[in-house]
Motif scaffolding. Structure first.
Motif, mmCIF file in Angstrom:
data_model
loop_
_atom_site.group_PDB
_atom_site.id
_atom_site.type_symbol
_atom_site.label_atom_id
_atom_site.label_comp_id
_atom_site.label_asym_id
_atom_site.label_seq_id
_atom_site.Cartn_x
_atom_site.Cartn_y
_atom_site.Cartn_z
ATOM 1 N N LYS A 30 0.847 -1.184 0.000
ATOM 2 C CA LYS A 30 0.000 0.000 0.000
ATOM 3 C C LYS A 30 0.884 1.236 0.000
ATOM 4 O O LYS A 30 1.864 1.306 0.728
ATOM 5 N N LYS A 58 1.431 3.957 7.244
ATOM 6 C CA LYS A 58 0.052 4.344 7.560
ATOM 7 C C LYS A 58 -0.006 5.340 8.712
ATOM 8 O O LYS A 58 -0.782 6.297 8.675
ATOM 9 N N THR A 99 -5.109 5.975 -1.441
ATOM 10 C CA THR A 99 -4.333 4.743 -1.327
ATOM 11 C C THR A 99 -4.175 4.115 -2.704
ATOM 12 O O THR A 99 -5.147 4.009 -3.448
ATOM 13 N N TYR A 108 -2.037 0.763 -4.772
ATOM 14 C CA TYR A 108 -1.374 -0.515 -4.537
ATOM 15 C C TYR A 108 -0.341 -0.751 -5.635
ATOM 16 O O TYR A 108 -0.630 -0.574 -6.818
ATOM 17 N N SER A 158 -8.759 5.509 2.645
ATOM 18 C CA SER A 158 -8.650 4.188 3.248
ATOM 19 C C SER A 158 -8.339 4.315 4.728
ATOM 20 O O SER A 158 -7.628 5.198 5.154
#
Length: 84
Positions: free
Chosen positions: A14, A27, A45, A47, A83
Motif C-alpha cells: 500500500k 500508515k 491509497t 497498490y 482508506s
C-alpha cells in the motif's frame, strides 16, 4: 465448456499519497499528516507490486494526481480511495 480467467495473486504494497504528489508506505505517518492538514487534503491509497522502485511509484502517483477531478470553488479537494 466455460473458460475461467483469474488474475494472478501478486504480493503488493500500500502507498498512501496526497494531491501534492507526496507519498509514503507508513500508515501512521499518513494519518499524522492528515491530522496536520485538518482535512484540507486527505490521503488516497494506491497498490503497487512489492519491491516496486521509487521511480515507478513517483511516476504512477503523478498520473493519479493529474487524473483527479479539478477543484471547484468552495469545495475541498480530496484524494479518492480514502482508506482506513
Amino acid at each position: 465448456m466455460t473458460a475461467i480467467y483469474r488474475t494472478p495473486q501478486v504480493p503488493h504494497t500500500k502507498v498512501f499519497y496526497w494531491l501534492c504528489g507526496y507519498w509514503t508506505f507508513d500508515k501512521s505517518e499518513a494519518d499524522l499528516i492528515d491530522d496536520g492538514l485538518e482535512s484540507s487534503s486527505l490521503h488516497g491509497t494506491a497498490y503497487f507490486p512489492s519491491g516496486a522502485p521509487p521511480e515507478l511509484i513517483d511516476a504512477e502517483i503523478k498520473l493519479l494526481v493529474q487524473n483527479q477531478r479539478p477543484a471547484r470553488d468552495g469545495v475541498i479537494t480530496r484524494a479518492i480511495n480514502r482508506s482506513f
